[in-house]
Design a protein around this motif. Structure first.
Motif, PDB file in Angstrom:
ATOM      1  N   ASP A 192       0.842  -1.197   0.000  1.00  0.00           N
ATOM      2  CA  ASP A 192       0.000   0.000   0.000  1.00  0.00           C
ATOM      3  C   ASP A 192       0.873   1.241   0.000  1.00  0.00           C
ATOM      4  O   ASP A 192       1.756   1.389   0.844  1.00  0.00           O
ATOM      5  CB  ASP A 192      -0.920   0.014   1.225  1.00  0.00           C
ATOM      6  N   VAL A 193       0.621   2.122  -0.977  1.00  0.00           N
ATOM      7  CA  VAL A 193       1.409   3.332  -1.155  1.00  0.00           C
ATOM      8  C   VAL A 193       0.463   4.508  -1.314  1.00  0.00           C
ATOM      9  O   VAL A 193      -0.552   4.402  -2.014  1.00  0.00           O
ATOM     10  CB  VAL A 193       2.312   3.204  -2.413  1.00  0.00           C
ATOM     11  N   GLU A 194       0.785   5.618  -0.674  1.00  0.00           N
ATOM     12  CA  GLU A 194      -0.037   6.821  -0.825  1.00  0.00           C
ATOM     13  C   GLU A 194       0.162   7.405  -2.217  1.00  0.00           C
ATOM     14  O   GLU A 194       1.275   7.447  -2.724  1.00  0.00           O
ATOM     15  CB  GLU A 194       0.334   7.860   0.237  1.00  0.00           C
ATOM     16  N   GLY A 195      -0.921   7.846  -2.823  1.00  0.00           N
ATOM     17  CA  GLY A 195      -0.833   8.410  -4.152  1.00  0.00           C
ATOM     18  C   GLY A 195      -2.054   9.244  -4.486  1.00  0.00           C
ATOM     19  O   GLY A 195      -2.887   9.526  -3.627  1.00  0.00           O
ATOM     20  N   THR A 196      -2.166   9.611  -5.742  1.00  0.00           N
ATOM     21  CA  THR A 196      -3.267  10.437  -6.222  1.00  0.00           C
ATOM     22  C   THR A 196      -3.841   9.820  -7.487  1.00  0.00           C
ATOM     23  O   THR A 196      -3.090   9.375  -8.357  1.00  0.00           O
ATOM     24  CB  THR A 196      -2.773  11.861  -6.549  1.00  0.00           C
ATOM     25  N   ALA A 200      -5.431   8.754  -2.388  1.00  0.00           N
ATOM     26  CA  ALA A 200      -5.802   7.361  -2.153  1.00  0.00           C
ATOM     27  C   ALA A 200      -4.595   6.546  -1.710  1.00  0.00           C
ATOM     28  O   ALA A 200      -3.449   6.945  -1.917  1.00  0.00           O
ATOM     29  CB  ALA A 200      -6.383   6.763  -3.425  1.00  0.00           C
ATOM     30  N   THR A 201      -4.882   5.415  -1.102  1.00  0.00           N
ATOM     31  CA  THR A 201      -3.855   4.433  -0.793  1.00  0.00           C
ATOM     32  C   THR A 201      -3.919   3.402  -1.912  1.00  0.00           C
ATOM     33  O   THR A 201      -4.889   2.659  -2.022  1.00  0.00           O
ATOM     34  CB  THR A 201      -4.116   3.769   0.568  1.00  0.00           C
ATOM     35  N   ILE A 202      -2.907   3.381  -2.746  1.00  0.00           N
ATOM     36  CA  ILE A 202      -2.889   2.546  -3.943  1.00  0.00           C
ATOM     37  C   ILE A 202      -2.242   1.203  -3.637  1.00  0.00           C
ATOM     38  O   ILE A 202      -1.201   1.121  -2.992  1.00  0.00           O
ATOM     39  CB  ILE A 202      -2.146   3.273  -5.077  1.00  0.00           C
ATOM     40  N   ASP A 203      -2.882   0.153  -4.113  1.00  0.00           N
ATOM     41  CA  ASP A 203      -2.411  -1.213  -3.939  1.00  0.00           C
ATOM     42  C   ASP A 203      -1.425  -1.511  -5.072  1.00  0.00           C
ATOM     43  O   ASP A 203      -1.819  -1.938  -6.143  1.00  0.00           O
ATOM     44  CB  ASP A 203      -3.618  -2.158  -3.987  1.00  0.00           C
ATOM     45  N   GLU A 251      -4.607  -3.102 -16.481  1.00  0.00           N
ATOM     46  CA  GLU A 251      -6.048  -3.109 -16.742  1.00  0.00           C
ATOM     47  C   GLU A 251      -6.867  -2.489 -15.615  1.00  0.00           C
ATOM     48  O   GLU A 251      -7.954  -1.987 -15.853  1.00  0.00           O
ATOM     49  CB  GLU A 251      -6.534  -4.531 -16.992  1.00  0.00           C
ATOM     50  N   LYS A 252      -6.369  -2.568 -14.396  1.00  0.00           N
ATOM     51  CA  LYS A 252      -7.072  -1.978 -13.257  1.00  0.00           C
ATOM     52  C   LYS A 252      -6.087  -1.740 -12.123  1.00  0.00           C
ATOM     53  O   LYS A 252      -5.073  -2.428 -12.008  1.00  0.00           O
ATOM     54  CB  LYS A 252      -8.217  -2.863 -12.784  1.00  0.00           C
ATOM     55  N   ILE A 253      -6.424  -0.750 -11.320  1.00  0.00           N
ATOM     56  CA  ILE A 253      -5.615  -0.428 -10.148  1.00  0.00           C
ATOM     57  C   ILE A 253      -6.549  -0.374  -8.956  1.00  0.00           C
ATOM     58  O   ILE A 253      -7.549   0.342  -8.974  1.00  0.00           O
ATOM     59  CB  ILE A 253      -4.872   0.914 -10.337  1.00  0.00           C
ATOM     60  N   GLU A 254      -6.229  -1.150  -7.946  1.00  0.00           N
ATOM     61  CA  GLU A 254      -7.050  -1.154  -6.737  1.00  0.00           C
ATOM     62  C   GLU A 254      -6.530  -0.094  -5.781  1.00  0.00           C
ATOM     63  O   GLU A 254      -5.318   0.116  -5.663  1.00  0.00           O
ATOM     64  CB  GLU A 254      -7.027  -2.528  -6.086  1.00  0.00           C
ATOM     65  N   TYR A 255      -7.465   0.565  -5.098  1.00  0.00           N
ATOM     66  CA  TYR A 255      -7.089   1.614  -4.164  1.00  0.00           C
ATOM     67  C   TYR A 255      -8.126   1.725  -3.063  1.00  0.00           C
ATOM     68  O   TYR A 255      -9.244   1.229  -3.187  1.00  0.00           O
ATOM     69  CB  TYR A 255      -6.936   2.956  -4.885  1.00  0.00           C
ATOM     70  N   LYS A 256      -7.715   2.365  -1.979  1.00  0.00           N
ATOM     71  CA  LYS A 256      -8.627   2.676  -0.877  1.00  0.00           C
ATOM     72  C   LYS A 256      -8.775   4.184  -0.814  1.00  0.00           C
ATOM     73  O   LYS A 256      -7.793   4.898  -0.742  1.00  0.00           O
ATOM     74  CB  LYS A 256      -8.088   2.141   0.442  1.00  0.00           C
ATOM     75  N   GLY A 257     -10.013   4.643  -0.854  1.00  0.00           N
ATOM     76  CA  GLY A 257     -10.286   6.065  -0.760  1.00  0.00           C
ATOM     77  C   GLY A 257     -10.328   6.515   0.689  1.00  0.00           C
ATOM     78  O   GLY A 257      -9.936   5.787   1.607  1.00  0.00           O
ATOM     79  N   ALA A 258     -10.822   7.719   0.910  1.00  0.00           N
ATOM     80  CA  ALA A 258     -10.897   8.289   2.255  1.00  0.00           C
ATOM     81  C   ALA A 258     -11.805   7.468   3.172  1.00  0.00           C
ATOM     82  O   ALA A 258     -11.596   7.427   4.380  1.00  0.00           O
ATOM     83  CB  ALA A 258     -11.400   9.724   2.177  1.00  0.00           C
ATOM     84  N   ASP A 259     -12.796   6.785   2.587  1.00  0.00           N
ATOM     85  CA  ASP A 259     -13.721   5.987   3.391  1.00  0.00           C
ATOM     86  C   ASP A 259     -13.137   4.632   3.787  1.00  0.00           C
ATOM     87  O   ASP A 259     -13.734   3.899   4.575  1.00  0.00           O
ATOM     88  CB  ASP A 259     -15.043   5.790   2.655  1.00  0.00           C
ATOM     89  N   GLY A 260     -11.972   4.260   3.240  1.00  0.00           N
ATOM     90  CA  GLY A 260     -11.308   3.013   3.596  1.00  0.00           C
ATOM     91  C   GLY A 260     -11.780   1.805   2.803  1.00  0.00           C
ATOM     92  O   GLY A 260     -11.275   0.707   2.995  1.00  0.00           O
ATOM     93  N   LYS A 261     -12.731   1.990   1.902  1.00  0.00           N
ATOM     94  CA  LYS A 261     -13.242   0.879   1.106  1.00  0.00           C
ATOM     95  C   LYS A 261     -12.348   0.658  -0.114  1.00  0.00           C
ATOM     96  O   LYS A 261     -11.899   1.607  -0.750  1.00  0.00           O
ATOM     97  CB  LYS A 261     -14.661   1.158   0.634  1.00  0.00           C
ATOM     98  N   THR A 262     -12.107  -0.613  -0.433  1.00  0.00           N
ATOM     99  CA  THR A 262     -11.314  -0.940  -1.610  1.00  0.00           C
ATOM    100  C   THR A 262     -12.154  -0.739  -2.868  1.00  0.00           C
ATOM    101  O   THR A 262     -13.279  -1.204  -2.952  1.00  0.00           O
ATOM    102  CB  THR A 262     -10.817  -2.398  -1.539  1.00  0.00           C
ATOM    103  N   GLN A 263     -11.581  -0.022  -3.815  1.00  0.00           N
ATOM    104  CA  GLN A 263     -12.254   0.264  -5.079  1.00  0.00           C
ATOM    105  C   GLN A 263     -11.292  -0.027  -6.218  1.00  0.00           C
ATOM    106  O   GLN A 263     -10.092  -0.170  -6.007  1.00  0.00           O
ATOM    107  CB  GLN A 263     -12.701   1.727  -5.114  1.00  0.00           C
TER     108      GLN A 263
END
Length: 124
Positions: free
Chosen positions: A23-27, A38-41, A58-70
């Protein structure tokens, strides 16, 4: 018996290696211009020292401010930025074939020249 044990070890190594991430902080900048911190996976190799960009084309998973994986897909995202080993990594969404979009790694981008690296799932 030894053959089964060896095959089991190979399978465990493969599945463990394919799910390594950090998990890495990013934008994330969406196509409509909205920026989200976001916290990027970030997918990595087994030792977690190198980014495996081909797992993120093809896709990048991340966690937004709410903490949910998107999931961020190239269709709705303009670019993804994160820092890895002190260097800014920039992945942009570009059309490849027809209407298909993929994330490409920016190598050089300025007013005179833009170079991108394309990754495919077959790069194992």
């Amino acid at each position: 018996m030894k053959k089964r044990f060896f095959i089991a070890l190979l399978l465990i190594g493969y599945f463990t290696g394919s799910v390594c991430a950090k998990d890495v902080e990013g934008t994330i900048i969406f196509a409509d211009g909205k920026k989200v911190a976001a916290t990027i996976d970030v997918k990595t190799d087994l030792s977690r020292t190198n980014v495996e960009f081909f797992k993120m084309h093809e896709k990048i998973e991340y966690k937004g401010a709410d903490g949910k994986t998107q999931k961020a897909k190239p269709d709705g995202v303009k670019e993804v930025q994160f820092e890895w080993k002190g260097e800014l990594q920039l992945m942009v969404s570009k059309t490849i074939k027809g209407d298909d979009k993929e994330f490409l790694l920016v190598i050089v981008e300025n007013e005179r020249l833009s170079l991108y690296r394309r990754f495919e799932a077959t790069q194992l």
